[in-house]
Design a protein around this motif. Structure first.
Motif, PDB file in Angstrom:
ATOM      1  N   LYS A  86       0.843  -1.185   0.000  1.00 42.03           N
ATOM      2  CA  LYS A  86       0.000   0.000   0.000  1.00 42.03           C
ATOM      3  C   LYS A  86       0.886   1.245   0.000  1.00 42.03           C
ATOM      4  N   PRO A  87       0.363   2.367  -0.465  1.00 41.46           N
ATOM      5  CA  PRO A  87       1.170   3.598  -0.426  1.00 41.46           C
ATOM      6  C   PRO A  87       1.673   3.926   0.981  1.00 41.46           C
ATOM      7  N   GLU A  88       0.915   3.591   1.989  1.00 36.04           N
ATOM      8  CA  GLU A  88       1.345   3.874   3.360  1.00 36.04           C
ATOM      9  C   GLU A  88       2.482   2.971   3.840  1.00 36.04           C
ATOM     10  N   ASP A  89       2.862   1.995   3.036  1.00 40.41           N
ATOM     11  CA  ASP A  89       4.039   1.182   3.348  1.00 40.41           C
ATOM     12  C   ASP A  89       5.328   1.864   2.894  1.00 40.41           C
ATOM     13  N   THR A  90       5.214   2.979   2.201  1.00 42.31           N
ATOM     14  CA  THR A  90       6.392   3.702   1.747  1.00 42.31           C
ATOM     15  C   THR A  90       7.224   4.148   2.944  1.00 42.31           C
ATOM     16  N   ALA A  91       8.492   3.761   2.943  1.00 36.49           N
ATOM     17  CA  ALA A  91       9.378   4.069   4.073  1.00 36.49           C
ATOM     18  C   ALA A  91      10.774   3.538   3.778  1.00 36.49           C
ATOM     19  N   ASN A  92      11.703   3.959   4.602  1.00 38.15           N
ATOM     20  CA  ASN A  92      13.004   3.295   4.651  1.00 38.15           C
ATOM     21  C   ASN A  92      12.878   2.095   5.582  1.00 38.15           C
ATOM     22  N   TYR A  93      13.320   0.966   5.121  1.00 34.03           N
ATOM     23  CA  TYR A  93      13.230  -0.269   5.896  1.00 34.03           C
ATOM     24  C   TYR A  93      14.629  -0.654   6.385  1.00 34.03           C
ATOM     25  N   TYR A  94      14.722  -0.875   7.688  1.00 31.00           N
ATOM     26  CA  TYR A  94      15.994  -1.181   8.332  1.00 31.00           C
ATOM     27  C   TYR A  94      15.940  -2.575   8.954  1.00 31.00           C
ATOM     28  N   CYS A  95      16.919  -3.377   8.688  1.00 30.36           N
ATOM     29  CA  CYS A  95      16.965  -4.650   9.390  1.00 30.36           C
ATOM     30  C   CYS A  95      17.783  -4.485  10.661  1.00 30.36           C
ATOM     31  N   PHE A  96      17.519  -5.341  11.618  1.00 34.47           N
ATOM     32  CA  PHE A  96      18.243  -5.309  12.880  1.00 34.47           C
ATOM     33  C   PHE A  96      18.540  -6.740  13.321  1.00 34.47           C
ATOM     34  N   ALA A  97      19.531  -6.839  14.165  1.00 36.67           N
ATOM     35  CA  ALA A  97      19.881  -8.137  14.743  1.00 36.67           C
ATOM     36  C   ALA A  97      20.447  -7.900  16.131  1.00 36.67           C
ATOM     37  N   ASN A  98      19.934  -8.647  17.081  1.00 35.35           N
ATOM     38  CA  ASN A  98      20.543  -8.533  18.402  1.00 35.35           C
ATOM     39  C   ASN A  98      21.556  -9.665  18.561  1.00 35.35           C
ATOM     40  N   ILE A  99      22.764  -9.284  18.862  1.00 33.78           N
ATOM     41  CA  ILE A  99      23.864 -10.220  19.006  1.00 33.78           C
ATOM     42  C   ILE A  99      24.478  -9.961  20.367  1.00 33.78           C
ATOM     43  N   GLY A 100      24.315 -10.915  21.251  1.00 32.15           N
ATOM     44  CA  GLY A 100      24.728 -10.683  22.624  1.00 32.15           C
ATOM     45  C   GLY A 100      23.878  -9.574  23.216  1.00 32.15           C
ATOM     46  N   ALA A 101      24.506  -8.584  23.777  1.00 32.09           N
ATOM     47  CA  ALA A 101      23.781  -7.469  24.380  1.00 32.09           C
ATOM     48  C   ALA A 101      23.713  -6.263  23.461  1.00 32.09           C
ATOM     49  N   VAL A 102      24.088  -6.454  22.215  1.00 31.04           N
ATOM     50  CA  VAL A 102      24.175  -5.332  21.286  1.00 31.04           C
ATOM     51  C   VAL A 102      23.129  -5.479  20.188  1.00 31.04           C
ATOM     52  N   LEU A 103      22.513  -4.351  19.845  1.00 29.57           N
ATOM     53  CA  LEU A 103      21.551  -4.314  18.743  1.00 29.57           C
ATOM     54  C   LEU A 103      22.230  -3.652  17.552  1.00 29.57           C
ATOM     55  N   TYR A 104      22.325  -4.377  16.469  1.00 28.12           N
ATOM     56  CA  TYR A 104      22.954  -3.867  15.255  1.00 28.12           C
ATOM     57  C   TYR A 104      21.889  -3.494  14.230  1.00 28.12           C
ATOM     58  N   TRP A 105      22.233  -2.486  13.427  1.00 23.17           N
ATOM     59  CA  TRP A 105      21.307  -1.978  12.420  1.00 23.17           C
ATOM     60  C   TRP A 105      21.974  -1.919  11.056  1.00 23.17           C
ATOM     61  N   GLY A 106      21.152  -2.115  10.021  1.00 21.77           N
ATOM     62  CA  GLY A 106      21.612  -1.821   8.685  1.00 21.77           C
ATOM     63  C   GLY A 106      21.372  -0.353   8.375  1.00 21.77           C
ATOM     64  N   LYS A 107      21.784   0.059   7.183  1.00 16.92           N
ATOM     65  CA  LYS A 107      21.632   1.465   6.802  1.00 16.92           C
ATOM     66  C   LYS A 107      20.307   1.753   6.134  1.00 16.92           C
ATOM     67  N   GLY A 108      19.572   0.708   5.820  1.00 17.31           N
ATOM     68  CA  GLY A 108      18.236   0.895   5.283  1.00 17.31           C
ATOM     69  C   GLY A 108      18.137   0.728   3.786  1.00 17.31           C
ATOM     70  N   THR A 109      16.945   0.393   3.345  1.00 21.59           N
ATOM     71  CA  THR A 109      16.638   0.316   1.925  1.00 21.59           C
ATOM     72  C   THR A 109      15.270   0.962   1.734  1.00 21.59           C
ATOM     73  N   LEU A 110      15.150   1.765   0.690  1.00 26.51           N
ATOM     74  CA  LEU A 110      13.943   2.546   0.482  1.00 26.51           C
ATOM     75  C   LEU A 110      12.907   1.753  -0.301  1.00 26.51           C
ATOM     76  N   VAL A 111      11.703   1.731   0.225  1.00 22.54           N
ATOM     77  CA  VAL A 111      10.561   1.132  -0.463  1.00 22.54           C
ATOM     78  C   VAL A 111       9.564   2.248  -0.753  1.00 22.54           C
ATOM     79  N   THR A 112       9.214   2.380  -2.013  1.00 20.96           N
ATOM     80  CA  THR A 112       8.250   3.392  -2.424  1.00 20.96           C
ATOM     81  C   THR A 112       7.095   2.705  -3.128  1.00 20.96           C
ATOM     82  N   VAL A 113       5.888   2.930  -2.628  1.00 25.01           N
ATOM     83  CA  VAL A 113       4.696   2.313  -3.207  1.00 25.01           C
ATOM     84  C   VAL A 113       3.847   3.413  -3.814  1.00 25.01           C
ATOM     85  N   SER A 114       3.646   3.345  -5.109  1.00 26.17           N
ATOM     86  CA  SER A 114       2.870   4.366  -5.797  1.00 26.17           C
ATOM     87  C   SER A 114       1.406   3.939  -5.879  1.00 26.17           C
ATOM     88  N   SER A 115       0.540   4.927  -5.865  1.00 24.94           N
ATOM     89  CA  SER A 115      -0.905   4.635  -5.898  1.00 24.94           C
ATOM     90  C   SER A 115      -1.413   4.571  -7.320  1.00 24.94           C
TER      91      SER A 115
END
Length: 115
Positions: A86-115
């Protein structure tokens, strides 16, 4: 050093599908929880989906029934299949992983949904 790299974002019409991937690199044992957040312009970051190493999943109400998270434990990779976008799903999407006591993040990938 642990790194997460997302791929698979892009432009899609409403009703279409995309599959996001998140690959990890670096030396670590394993990640108990991996998943995806998203952030739309002017909005707070929102948890979209999470998946444990035993493949227990959790989804936000806004994506339930449309998105599916999966993971490859051997590769410490996580995926997000997004259907009926849906158009409202348009956003930067970031993956994460918790490894031990640390939360790691990716830099994101852009998803754009046109109406």
């Amino acid at each position: 050093q642990v790194q997460l790299v997302e791929s698979g974002g892009g432009l899609v019409q409403a009703g279409g599908s995309l599959r996001l991937s998140c690959a990890t690199s670096g030396s670590f044992l394993s990640s108990e929880v991996m998943g995806w957040y998203r952030q739309a312009p002017g909005k707070q970051r929102e948890l979209v989906a999470s998946i444990t190493s035993s493949r227990t999943t959790n989804y936000s109400d806004s994506v339930k029934g449309r998105f599916t998270a999966s993971r490859d434990n051997a590769k410490d990779a996580v995926y997000l299949q997004m259907n009926s976008l849906k158009p409202e799903d348009t956003a930067n999407y970031y993956c994460f992983a918790n490894i031990g006591a640390v939360l790691y993040w990716g830099k994101g990938t852009l998803v754009t949904v046109s109406s």
